[in-house]
Design a protein around this motif. Structure first.
Motif, short mmCIF file in Angstrom:
data_model
loop_
_atom_site.label_atom_id
_atom_site.label_comp_id
_atom_site.label_asym_id
_atom_site.label_seq_id
_atom_site.Cartn_x
_atom_site.Cartn_y
_atom_site.Cartn_z
N VAL A 33 7.04 -10.07 11.11
CA VAL A 33 6.14 -9.52 10.11
C VAL A 33 5.97 -8.01 10.29
O VAL A 33 5.00 -7.42 9.84
CB VAL A 33 4.76 -10.22 10.14
CG1 VAL A 33 4.86 -11.64 9.67
CG2 VAL A 33 4.14 -10.16 11.52
N SER A 34 6.92 -7.38 10.94
CA SER A 34 6.87 -5.95 11.17
C SER A 34 6.95 -5.20 9.85
O SER A 34 7.88 -5.38 9.07
CB SER A 34 8.04 -5.53 12.07
OG SER A 34 8.08 -4.14 12.22
N LYS B 277 4.11 -1.65 4.77
CA LYS B 277 3.74 -0.46 5.52
C LYS B 277 4.98 0.17 6.14
O LYS B 277 5.91 -0.52 6.54
CB LYS B 277 2.77 -0.84 6.64
CG LYS B 277 1.44 -1.34 6.14
CD LYS B 277 0.53 -1.65 7.30
CE LYS B 277 -0.83 -2.05 6.81
NZ LYS B 277 -1.77 -2.22 7.93
N GLU C 176 0.86 -6.17 1.86
CA GLU C 176 0.97 -4.72 2.02
C GLU C 176 2.28 -4.40 2.74
O GLU C 176 2.56 -4.94 3.81
CB GLU C 176 -0.21 -4.18 2.82
CG GLU C 176 -1.53 -4.37 2.15
CD GLU C 176 -2.70 -3.95 3.02
OE1 GLU C 176 -3.74 -3.61 2.43
OE2 GLU C 176 -2.57 -3.95 4.26
N GLU D 118 -8.27 -10.32 8.51
CA GLU D 118 -7.11 -11.05 8.99
C GLU D 118 -7.50 -12.46 9.40
O GLU D 118 -8.48 -12.67 10.10
CB GLU D 118 -6.48 -10.31 10.16
CG GLU D 118 -5.83 -9.00 9.73
CD GLU D 118 -5.18 -8.27 10.87
OE1 GLU D 118 -4.97 -8.89 11.93
OE2 GLU D 118 -4.88 -7.10 10.71
N LYS E 243 -9.19 -5.18 11.88
CA LYS E 243 -9.52 -5.51 10.50
C LYS E 243 -10.22 -6.87 10.46
O LYS E 243 -9.82 -7.81 11.12
CB LYS E 243 -8.25 -5.55 9.66
CG LYS E 243 -7.56 -4.21 9.69
CD LYS E 243 -6.71 -4.01 8.50
CE LYS E 243 -6.36 -2.60 8.37
NZ LYS E 243 -5.27 -1.97 8.54
N THR F 190 4.82 -5.47 7.34
CA THR F 190 4.10 -6.14 6.25
C THR F 190 2.80 -6.71 6.79
O THR F 190 2.69 -7.04 7.97
CB THR F 190 4.93 -7.27 5.62
OG1 THR F 190 5.23 -8.25 6.61
CG2 THR F 190 6.19 -6.75 4.97
N ASN F 191 1.81 -6.81 5.91
CA ASN F 191 0.53 -7.39 6.28
C ASN F 191 0.02 -8.21 5.10
O ASN F 191 -0.10 -7.69 3.99
CB ASN F 191 -0.47 -6.28 6.64
CG ASN F 191 -1.79 -6.85 7.11
OD1 ASN F 191 -1.81 -7.81 7.88
ND2 ASN F 191 -2.88 -6.28 6.63
N TRP F 192 -0.27 -9.50 5.33
CA TRP F 192 -0.80 -10.39 4.30
C TRP F 192 -2.32 -10.44 4.41
O TRP F 192 -2.87 -10.64 5.49
CB TRP F 192 -0.21 -11.79 4.44
CG TRP F 192 -0.92 -12.80 3.60
CD1 TRP F 192 -1.80 -13.75 4.02
CD2 TRP F 192 -0.83 -12.95 2.18
NE1 TRP F 192 -2.26 -14.48 2.96
CE2 TRP F 192 -1.68 -14.02 1.82
CE3 TRP F 192 -0.11 -12.30 1.18
CZ2 TRP F 192 -1.83 -14.44 0.50
CZ3 TRP F 192 -0.26 -12.73 -0.13
CH2 TRP F 192 -1.10 -13.78 -0.46
N ARG F 193 -3.00 -10.24 3.29
CA ARG F 193 -4.46 -10.33 3.22
C ARG F 193 -4.82 -11.33 2.13
O ARG F 193 -4.52 -11.12 0.95
CB ARG F 193 -5.06 -8.95 2.91
CG ARG F 193 -6.57 -8.96 2.92
CD ARG F 193 -7.16 -7.62 2.57
NE ARG F 193 -6.98 -7.38 1.13
CZ ARG F 193 -6.47 -6.27 0.62
NH1 ARG F 193 -6.05 -5.31 1.40
NH2 ARG F 193 -6.35 -6.12 -0.68
N THR G 65 0.74 -15.96 8.73
CA THR G 65 2.15 -15.57 8.60
C THR G 65 2.80 -15.75 9.97
O THR G 65 2.20 -15.45 11.00
CB THR G 65 2.30 -14.11 8.15
OG1 THR G 65 1.52 -13.27 8.99
CG2 THR G 65 1.85 -13.94 6.71
#
Length: 173
Positions: free
Chosen positions: A112-113, A144, A142, A56, A53, A115-118, A108
């Motif tokens: 962070v397993s 996930k 997000e 990130e 992506k 979850t994803n910060w954008r 982050t």
């Protein structure tokens, strides 16, 4: 606490999937043959990489074209904790000089397993006080489950803080 439970759920699903894949490969080897099991395993491994992506750790650079700045300026970095959970932190790293903020990036850390910060935007403005800045950061967290986005949470952070000099170095333009 919710992120910890979400991370444990994601890890347990991955472990269950790995066990399931081993059983499937064993079953394919017994029923169809070794060559089919190798092809199946190769295809499974090719899906694990996934696409990269671009968003990130996107760096936001700020420019103030009204001021003429010298070729060499003393710059500093500071870290601002935007959100502090039980298992992770969302931080903003800011590079600035005595006149203005130059760039910023969010990261982050921790577990962070799942979850994803954008980061969508970062605005930083100097206030009338020395070394005090007002920031406004927005993005999407997000949630996930097994790589599939289940929920997207819009988050914004806004506050006036004093930039404390952690590191400094010289940048030439």
């Amino acid at each position: 606490m919710l992120q910890l439970i979400w991370g444990i759920l994601n890890i347990s699903i991955v472990i269950f999937f790995i066990v399931l894949c081993f059983k499937a490969v064993k079953h394919i080897r017994e029923k169809i043959g070794l060559f089919a099991a190798i092809i199946f395993s190769f295809c499974l491994l090719s899906f694990m990489g996934g696409p990269k992506k671009d968003y990130e750790n996107k760096k936001f650079s700020f420019e103030n074209k009204k001021e003429n700045t010298p070729n060499t300026l003393e710059t500093h970095t500071t870290t601002i904790i935007l959100e502090d959970n039980l298992v992770s932190q969302l931080k903003m790293l800011v590079q600035y000089n005595d006149k203005e903020a130059l760039s910023a990036i969010t990261t982050t850390t921790g577990l962070v397993s799942g979850t994803n910060w954008r980061t969508d935007f970062i605005n930083i403005n100097k206030t009338n006080k020395d070394n005090f800045y007002r920031y406004h950061v927005g993005g999407v967290l997000e949630w996930k489950l097994a790589g599939v986005v289940m929920y997207s949470q819009l988050l914004t952070f806004e506050k006036t803080v004093e930039f404390k000099k952690e590191n400094y170095y010289f940048i030439t333009k």
